[in-house]
Design a protein around this motif. Sequence first.
Motif, PDB file in Angstrom:
ATOM      1  N   ASP A  58       0.693  -0.954   0.141  1.00 57.54           N
ATOM      2  CA  ASP A  58       0.470  -0.044   0.127  1.00 57.54           C
ATOM      3  C   ASP A  58       0.950   1.280  -0.226  1.00 57.54           C
ATOM      4  OD1 ASP A  58      -2.625   1.292   0.039  1.00 57.54           O
ATOM      5  OD2 ASP A  58      -1.939   1.539   2.526  1.00 57.54           O
ATOM      6  N   MET A  59       1.644   1.341   0.586  1.00 54.57           N
ATOM      7  CA  MET A  59       2.622   2.526   0.806  1.00 54.57           C
ATOM      8  C   MET A  59       3.868   2.437  -0.492  1.00 54.57           C
ATOM      9  SD  MET A  59       5.756   2.999   2.917  1.00 54.57           S
ATOM     10  CE  MET A  59       6.806   1.324   2.374  1.00 54.57           C
ATOM     11  N   LEU A  60       4.413   1.734  -0.510  1.00 49.01           N
ATOM     12  CA  LEU A  60       4.557   1.783  -1.866  1.00 49.01           C
ATOM     13  C   LEU A  60       4.129   2.351  -3.169  1.00 49.01           C
ATOM     14  CD1 LEU A  60       7.013  -1.275  -1.753  1.00 49.01           C
ATOM     15  CD2 LEU A  60       7.684   0.617  -2.022  1.00 49.01           C
ATOM     16  N   MET A  61       2.582   1.885  -3.522  1.00 50.67           N
ATOM     17  CA  MET A  61       1.881   2.065  -4.782  1.00 50.67           C
ATOM     18  C   MET A  61       1.808   3.527  -4.361  1.00 50.67           C
ATOM     19  SD  MET A  61       1.216  -0.177  -7.118  1.00 50.67           S
ATOM     20  CE  MET A  61       0.974  -1.783  -7.543  1.00 50.67           C
ATOM     21  N   ASP A  62       1.189   4.320  -3.507  1.00 51.10           N
ATOM     22  CA  ASP A  62       0.754   5.665  -2.936  1.00 51.10           C
ATOM     23  C   ASP A  62       1.698   5.864  -3.421  1.00 51.10           C
ATOM     24  OD1 ASP A  62      -1.160   4.947  -2.135  1.00 51.10           O
ATOM     25  OD2 ASP A  62      -1.398   4.984   0.109  1.00 51.10           O
ATOM     26  N   ILE A  63       3.469   5.926  -2.512  1.00 42.25           N
ATOM     27  CA  ILE A  63       4.634   6.700  -3.047  1.00 42.25           C
ATOM     28  C   ILE A  63       4.220   7.381  -4.548  1.00 42.25           C
ATOM     29  CG2 ILE A  63       6.547   7.450  -2.568  1.00 42.25           C
ATOM     30  CD1 ILE A  63       6.499   6.154   0.707  1.00 42.25           C
ATOM     31  N   ASP A 156      15.766   2.572  -1.575  1.00 39.76           N
ATOM     32  CA  ASP A 156      14.955   3.838  -1.843  1.00 39.76           C
ATOM     33  C   ASP A 156      15.514   5.215  -1.551  1.00 39.76           C
ATOM     34  OD1 ASP A 156      13.230   1.954  -3.352  1.00 39.76           O
ATOM     35  OD2 ASP A 156      11.470   1.862  -2.271  1.00 39.76           O
ATOM     36  N   MET A 157      15.708   4.662  -0.051  1.00 37.29           N
ATOM     37  CA  MET A 157      16.103   6.038   0.966  1.00 37.29           C
ATOM     38  C   MET A 157      17.337   6.466   0.168  1.00 37.29           C
ATOM     39  SD  MET A 157      15.251   3.843   4.455  1.00 37.29           S
ATOM     40  CE  MET A 157      16.544   5.121   5.347  1.00 37.29           C
ATOM     41  N   ALA A 158      18.370   5.517  -0.255  1.00 38.24           N
ATOM     42  CA  ALA A 158      19.675   6.775  -1.239  1.00 38.24           C
ATOM     43  C   ALA A 158      18.712   7.562  -1.894  1.00 38.24           C
ATOM     44  CB  ALA A 158      19.860   5.226  -1.775  1.00 38.24           C
ATOM     45  N   ALA A 159      17.726   6.810  -3.531  1.00 38.72           N
ATOM     46  CA  ALA A 159      17.055   6.992  -4.280  1.00 38.72           C
ATOM     47  C   ALA A 159      16.648   8.480  -4.451  1.00 38.72           C
ATOM     48  CB  ALA A 159      16.457   6.569  -4.441  1.00 38.72           C
ATOM     49  N   GLU A 160      15.612   9.443  -2.750  1.00 39.19           N
ATOM     50  CA  GLU A 160      15.346  10.197  -1.862  1.00 39.19           C
ATOM     51  C   GLU A 160      16.164  10.957  -1.798  1.00 39.19           C
ATOM     52  OE1 GLU A 160      12.358  10.297  -2.027  1.00 39.19           O
ATOM     53  OE2 GLU A 160      11.696   8.872  -3.138  1.00 39.19           O
ATOM     54  N   ALA A 161      17.241  10.580  -1.460  1.00 35.83           N
ATOM     55  CA  ALA A 161      17.953  11.619  -0.831  1.00 35.83           C
ATOM     56  C   ALA A 161      19.054  11.905  -2.215  1.00 35.83           C
ATOM     57  CB  ALA A 161      19.738  10.947  -0.147  1.00 35.83           C
ATOM     58  N   MET A 196       9.501   7.519   5.314  1.00 33.56           N
ATOM     59  CA  MET A 196       8.804   6.762   5.674  1.00 33.56           C
ATOM     60  C   MET A 196       8.965   6.031   5.240  1.00 33.56           C
ATOM     61  SD  MET A 196       5.428   8.923   2.559  1.00 33.56           S
ATOM     62  CE  MET A 196       4.956  11.036   3.038  1.00 33.56           C
ATOM     63  N   PHE A 197      10.283   5.776   4.368  1.00 33.35           N
ATOM     64  CA  PHE A 197      10.287   4.489   4.127  1.00 33.35           C
ATOM     65  C   PHE A 197      11.597   4.054   4.516  1.00 33.35           C
ATOM     66  CE2 PHE A 197      10.645   5.766  -1.203  1.00 33.35           C
ATOM     67  CZ  PHE A 197      10.181   4.578  -1.485  1.00 33.35           C
ATOM     68  N   GLY A 198      12.438   4.792   5.503  1.00 32.97           N
ATOM     69  CA  GLY A 198      12.768   4.738   7.053  1.00 32.97           C
ATOM     70  C   GLY A 198      12.179   4.053   7.902  1.00 32.97           C
ATOM     71  N   ALA A 199      10.434   4.440   8.236  1.00 29.35           N
ATOM     72  CA  ALA A 199       9.996   4.335   9.195  1.00 29.35           C
ATOM     73  C   ALA A 199      10.027   2.233   8.903  1.00 29.35           C
ATOM     74  CB  ALA A 199       8.805   5.082   9.459  1.00 29.35           C
ATOM     75  N   ALA A 200       9.302   1.869   7.200  1.00 28.70           N
ATOM     76  CA  ALA A 200       8.904   1.349   7.179  1.00 28.70           C
ATOM     77  C   ALA A 200       9.863   0.098   7.491  1.00 28.70           C
ATOM     78  CB  ALA A 200       8.089   1.350   5.573  1.00 28.70           C
ATOM     79  N   LEU A 201      11.054   0.235   7.147  1.00 23.46           N
ATOM     80  CA  LEU A 201      12.497  -0.555   7.297  1.00 23.46           C
ATOM     81  C   LEU A 201      12.298  -0.677   8.619  1.00 23.46           C
ATOM     82  CD1 LEU A 201      14.739  -1.994   6.097  1.00 23.46           C
ATOM     83  CD2 LEU A 201      15.813  -0.543   6.706  1.00 23.46           C
ATOM     84  N   ASN A 207      16.328  -6.431   9.762  1.00 20.78           N
ATOM     85  CA  ASN A 207      16.097  -5.949   9.108  1.00 20.78           C
ATOM     86  C   ASN A 207      17.609  -5.839   8.867  1.00 20.78           C
ATOM     87  OD1 ASN A 207      17.248  -3.644  10.474  1.00 20.78           O
ATOM     88  ND2 ASN A 207      15.183  -2.451  10.269  1.00 20.78           N
ATOM     89  N   PHE A 208      18.687  -6.118   9.857  1.00 18.96           N
ATOM     90  CA  PHE A 208      20.147  -5.904   8.699  1.00 18.96           C
ATOM     91  C   PHE A 208      20.961  -7.407   9.422  1.00 18.96           C
ATOM     92  CE2 PHE A 208      24.584  -4.812  10.282  1.00 18.96           C
ATOM     93  CZ  PHE A 208      24.829  -4.472   8.973  1.00 18.96           C
ATOM     94  N   PRO A 209      21.427  -8.182   9.088  1.00 17.83           N
ATOM     95  CA  PRO A 209      22.225  -7.415   7.315  1.00 17.83           C
ATOM     96  C   PRO A 209      20.956  -7.707   6.577  1.00 17.83           C
ATOM     97  CG  PRO A 209      23.101  -9.129   7.431  1.00 17.83           C
ATOM     98  CD  PRO A 209      22.964  -8.990   8.036  1.00 17.83           C
ATOM     99  N   MET A 210      21.635  -6.595   5.738  1.00 19.88           N
ATOM    100  CA  MET A 210      20.302  -7.118   4.215  1.00 19.88           C
ATOM    101  C   MET A 210      20.158  -8.323   4.398  1.00 19.88           C
ATOM    102  SD  MET A 210      22.263  -4.171   4.769  1.00 19.88           S
ATOM    103  CE  MET A 210      23.427  -4.387   3.259  1.00 19.88           C
TER     104      MET A 210
END
Length: 325
Positions: A58-63, A156-161, A196-201, A207-210
């Motif tokens: 839902d989040m990814l489609m909204d963004i 996605d966080m890197a892309a937004e940055a 938003m992406f950070g909060a979802a992560l 969630n670490f390591p990837m």
Amino acid sequence: MFYHVKELQFNARVSEPDPKFAALLLEQFGGANGELAAAMRYFTQAFSTRKPYPDKYDMLMDIATEEFSHLEIVGATVTMLLDGLNGELKNAAEASPLGKLTSRNGKDELMHEALTNPLFLIQSGGGPTLTNSQGVPFSGSYIDANGDLTVDLRSDMAAEARAKITYEYLMKFTSDPLVHDSLRFLMTREIAHFQMFGAALDTIKPNFPMGILQGDPRHTHTYFNLSNGADARGPWNEGQGPWSAGESWEYINEPHRHVIDTQGEINHQPETVNITQEEVEEKDKELSRQRSEEVKMKTSAAPTQWSSYPQESVESPMEADTTRT
């Protein structure tokens, strides 16, 4: 299902035409860090999250949908910055100096732009093109979707940055306060999406390591000093680092000697790591089972369907409605 609302999300405005800046702004229309790339990136990533993580879908489609709206804002701004160009190019009855379109750019500058980026000023005829500012066509290679949320969300966080800093740089190339207003809105939404992406992560544990597999404990804590002269030390190569008490970075001051002594790292026995290889393998199995169950518990045997009608929850239907064919 997408529904186009004709009003822009943000009221794009320009004070006067500026073809030169319009060419620069193409970077955010069809460039690697632009709005189309962002929309397609999140749109593509969303598919693999539909059943196991419907909230993230839902989040990814909204963004992704918001990024399409930002693409519309950029395209509208580019078009307004080129106001008058389309008509002048179509004025075949008489020679009309293009330089009169704007006080900032003379005819010579526009001719230079036409020579260096002909697709934009000659073939587009006054509208945006799916290229970056240098005329390089949009490419699907800009889109990354790895199918693992812990990887995709970090990407996605890197892309937004990157998109945020691009808008920040673009604002230095125009003094138009109305264009500044639009760019500031778009830049700010990149910051919001990053959060938003950070909060979802953070909602994915662990969630670490990837991914799923843990790192080899022989190599996770070592820092190789691979330069001569003065050396910089900091939390990236000394002290406890991101680990628990009792663990720390291992600083390898003479990497060549170390590699020889350990037979190419094979015999390296770290002194600053508490976990063993056997414990790592158990963690690998445990996380593998966890991630697998997260997917399987939301997936039913065929036949399946993507949506329910009406779709009253974020969950995907477990089984398809086969009463009608």
